[in-house]
Design a protein around this motif. Structure first.
Motif, PDB file in Angstrom:
ATOM      1  N   ARG A  94      85.381  13.776 -22.842  1.00 48.32           N
ATOM      2  CA  ARG A  94      84.592  12.731 -22.471  1.00 48.32           C
ATOM      3  C   ARG A  94      84.352  12.048 -23.687  1.00 48.32           C
ATOM      4  N   VAL A  95      84.473  10.673 -23.656  1.00 49.09           N
ATOM      5  CA  VAL A  95      84.148   9.738 -25.061  1.00 49.09           C
ATOM      6  C   VAL A  95      83.390   8.537 -24.439  1.00 49.09           C
ATOM      7  N   ARG A  96      82.313   8.347 -25.183  1.00 48.55           N
ATOM      8  CA  ARG A  96      81.372   7.058 -24.781  1.00 48.55           C
ATOM      9  C   ARG A  96      81.415   6.248 -25.905  1.00 48.55           C
ATOM     10  N   ARG A  97      81.383   4.966 -25.678  1.00 44.25           N
ATOM     11  CA  ARG A  97      81.507   3.832 -26.407  1.00 44.25           C
ATOM     12  C   ARG A  97      80.139   3.104 -26.110  1.00 44.25           C
ATOM     13  N   VAL A  98      79.186   2.939 -27.097  1.00 46.54           N
ATOM     14  CA  VAL A  98      78.184   1.994 -26.675  1.00 46.54           C
ATOM     15  C   VAL A  98      78.320   0.788 -27.561  1.00 46.54           C
ATOM     16  N   THR A  99      77.851  -0.213 -26.641  1.00 46.99           N
ATOM     17  CA  THR A  99      77.948  -1.543 -27.368  1.00 46.99           C
ATOM     18  C   THR A  99      76.541  -2.195 -27.129  1.00 46.99           C
ATOM     19  N   THR A 100      76.390  -3.039 -28.169  1.00 45.83           N
ATOM     20  CA  THR A 100      75.172  -4.013 -28.262  1.00 45.83           C
ATOM     21  C   THR A 100      75.461  -5.068 -27.354  1.00 45.83           C
ATOM     22  N   PRO A 101      74.120  -5.644 -26.841  1.00 43.60           N
ATOM     23  CA  PRO A 101      74.266  -6.752 -26.033  1.00 43.60           C
ATOM     24  C   PRO A 101      75.031  -7.895 -26.437  1.00 43.60           C
ATOM     25  N   ARG A 102      74.887  -8.141 -27.854  1.00 37.27           N
ATOM     26  CA  ARG A 102      75.829  -9.247 -28.385  1.00 37.27           C
ATOM     27  C   ARG A 102      77.398  -8.961 -28.193  1.00 37.27           C
ATOM     28  N   GLU A 103      77.895  -7.771 -28.454  1.00 38.25           N
ATOM     29  CA  GLU A 103      79.133  -7.198 -27.959  1.00 38.25           C
ATOM     30  C   GLU A 103      79.619  -7.467 -26.508  1.00 38.25           C
ATOM     31  N   ASN A 104      78.496  -7.044 -25.671  1.00 41.13           N
ATOM     32  CA  ASN A 104      78.895  -7.378 -24.352  1.00 41.13           C
ATOM     33  C   ASN A 104      78.983  -8.843 -24.044  1.00 41.13           C
ATOM     34  N   ARG A 105      78.203  -9.496 -24.514  1.00 38.05           N
ATOM     35  CA  ARG A 105      78.543 -10.991 -24.218  1.00 38.05           C
ATOM     36  C   ARG A 105      79.763 -11.619 -24.873  1.00 38.05           C
ATOM     37  N   ASP A 106      79.979 -11.273 -25.726  1.00 37.02           N
ATOM     38  CA  ASP A 106      81.439 -11.407 -26.970  1.00 37.02           C
ATOM     39  C   ASP A 106      82.779 -11.220 -26.104  1.00 37.02           C
ATOM     40  N   ARG A 107      82.666  -9.913 -25.469  1.00 40.99           N
ATOM     41  CA  ARG A 107      83.924  -9.262 -25.293  1.00 40.99           C
ATOM     42  C   ARG A 107      83.970  -8.603 -23.945  1.00 40.99           C
ATOM     43  N   VAL A 108      83.276  -8.809 -22.924  1.00 38.07           N
ATOM     44  CA  VAL A 108      83.431  -8.135 -21.717  1.00 38.07           C
ATOM     45  C   VAL A 108      84.006  -9.163 -20.807  1.00 38.07           C
ATOM     46  N   PRO A 109      85.048  -8.654 -19.989  1.00 38.22           N
ATOM     47  CA  PRO A 109      85.698  -7.249 -20.232  1.00 38.22           C
ATOM     48  C   PRO A 109      86.876  -7.563 -20.911  1.00 38.22           C
ATOM     49  N   GLY A 110      87.380  -8.864 -21.306  1.00 35.32           N
ATOM     50  CA  GLY A 110      88.755  -8.949 -21.676  1.00 35.32           C
ATOM     51  C   GLY A 110      89.011  -8.343 -23.034  1.00 35.32           C
ATOM     52  N   GLY A 111      87.907  -8.216 -23.962  1.00 35.06           N
ATOM     53  CA  GLY A 111      88.150  -7.427 -25.199  1.00 35.06           C
ATOM     54  C   GLY A 111      88.228  -5.974 -25.004  1.00 35.06           C
ATOM     55  N   ARG A 112      88.071  -5.351 -24.024  1.00 35.95           N
ATOM     56  CA  ARG A 112      87.951  -3.895 -23.604  1.00 35.95           C
ATOM     57  C   ARG A 112      89.354  -3.391 -23.695  1.00 35.95           C
ATOM     58  N   GLY A 113      90.389  -4.350 -23.506  1.00 34.09           N
ATOM     59  CA  GLY A 113      91.697  -3.684 -23.497  1.00 34.09           C
ATOM     60  C   GLY A 113      92.223  -2.871 -24.716  1.00 34.09           C
ATOM     61  N   ALA A 114      91.889  -3.389 -25.548  1.00 34.26           N
ATOM     62  CA  ALA A 114      92.261  -2.449 -26.770  1.00 34.26           C
ATOM     63  C   ALA A 114      91.188  -1.452 -27.114  1.00 34.26           C
ATOM     64  N   ALA A 115      90.144  -1.396 -26.688  1.00 34.23           N
ATOM     65  CA  ALA A 115      89.181  -0.398 -26.721  1.00 34.23           C
ATOM     66  C   ALA A 115      89.509   0.729 -25.824  1.00 34.23           C
ATOM     67  N   ALA A 116      89.876   0.296 -24.432  1.00 33.40           N
ATOM     68  CA  ALA A 116      90.291   1.086 -23.137  1.00 33.40           C
ATOM     69  C   ALA A 116      91.695   1.948 -23.959  1.00 33.40           C
ATOM     70  N   ALA A 117      92.590   1.108 -24.392  1.00 35.55           N
ATOM     71  CA  ALA A 117      93.767   2.142 -24.849  1.00 35.55           C
ATOM     72  C   ALA A 117      93.394   3.022 -26.060  1.00 35.55           C
ATOM     73  N   ARG A 118      92.714   2.678 -26.709  1.00 37.98           N
ATOM     74  CA  ARG A 118      92.116   3.923 -27.898  1.00 37.98           C
ATOM     75  C   ARG A 118      91.442   5.119 -27.066  1.00 37.98           C
ATOM     76  N   LEU A 119      90.967   4.497 -26.092  1.00 32.42           N
ATOM     77  CA  LEU A 119      89.928   5.845 -25.398  1.00 32.42           C
ATOM     78  C   LEU A 119      91.029   6.593 -24.576  1.00 32.42           C
ATOM     79  N   VAL A 120      91.855   6.059 -23.954  1.00 32.85           N
ATOM     80  CA  VAL A 120      92.902   6.692 -23.069  1.00 32.85           C
ATOM     81  C   VAL A 120      93.997   7.575 -24.192  1.00 32.85           C
ATOM     82  N   ALA A 121      94.090   6.966 -25.401  1.00 35.95           N
ATOM     83  CA  ALA A 121      94.935   7.704 -26.431  1.00 35.95           C
ATOM     84  C   ALA A 121      94.042   8.993 -26.871  1.00 35.95           C
ATOM     85  N   LEU A 122      92.853   8.928 -26.913  1.00 37.68           N
ATOM     86  CA  LEU A 122      91.807   9.896 -27.314  1.00 37.68           C
ATOM     87  C   LEU A 122      91.889  11.061 -26.028  1.00 37.68           C
ATOM     88  N   GLY A 123      92.395  10.600 -25.039  1.00 37.30           N
ATOM     89  CA  GLY A 123      92.078  11.650 -23.864  1.00 37.30           C
ATOM     90  C   GLY A 123      91.253  11.236 -22.655  1.00 37.30           C
TER      91      GLY A 123
END
Length: 80
Positions: A7-36
């Motif tokens: 289990r891996v958690r990524r916490v984001t700030t409200p600013r990050e959420n406004r700027d990148r949800v959900p389109g920018g999550r693709g790269a983060a999701a790929a990293r999390l999947v690579a971590l298992g």
């Protein structure tokens, strides 16, 4: 039998959420999947219709069998 997936958690700030949800999550999701990560989730307030619409459009679904449990803590004396 307990869930043995990592289990891996990524916490984001409200600013990050406004700027990148959900389109920018693709790269983060790929990293999390690579971590298992076997599942990626987002916490969206029950009455946040816009947030639910955005995450649903990104392929997420509401998982009704889970609820968040919280307990408020008394403030502690000391530096923050």
């Amino acid at each position: 039998m307990p869930d043995q997936r990592r289990r891996v958690r990524r916490v984001t700030t409200p600013r990050e959420n406004r700027d990148r949800v959900p389109g920018g999550r693709g790269a983060a999701a790929a990293r999390l999947v690579a971590l298992g990560a076997g599942r990626i989730d987002a916490m969206v307030l029950q009455h946040n219709d816009l947030g639910q619409t955005i995450w649903r459009a990104a392929g997420y679904r509401r998982q009704d069998e889970w609820r968040r449990w919280v307990r408020e803590q008394a403030p502690t004396a000391g530096p923050r």
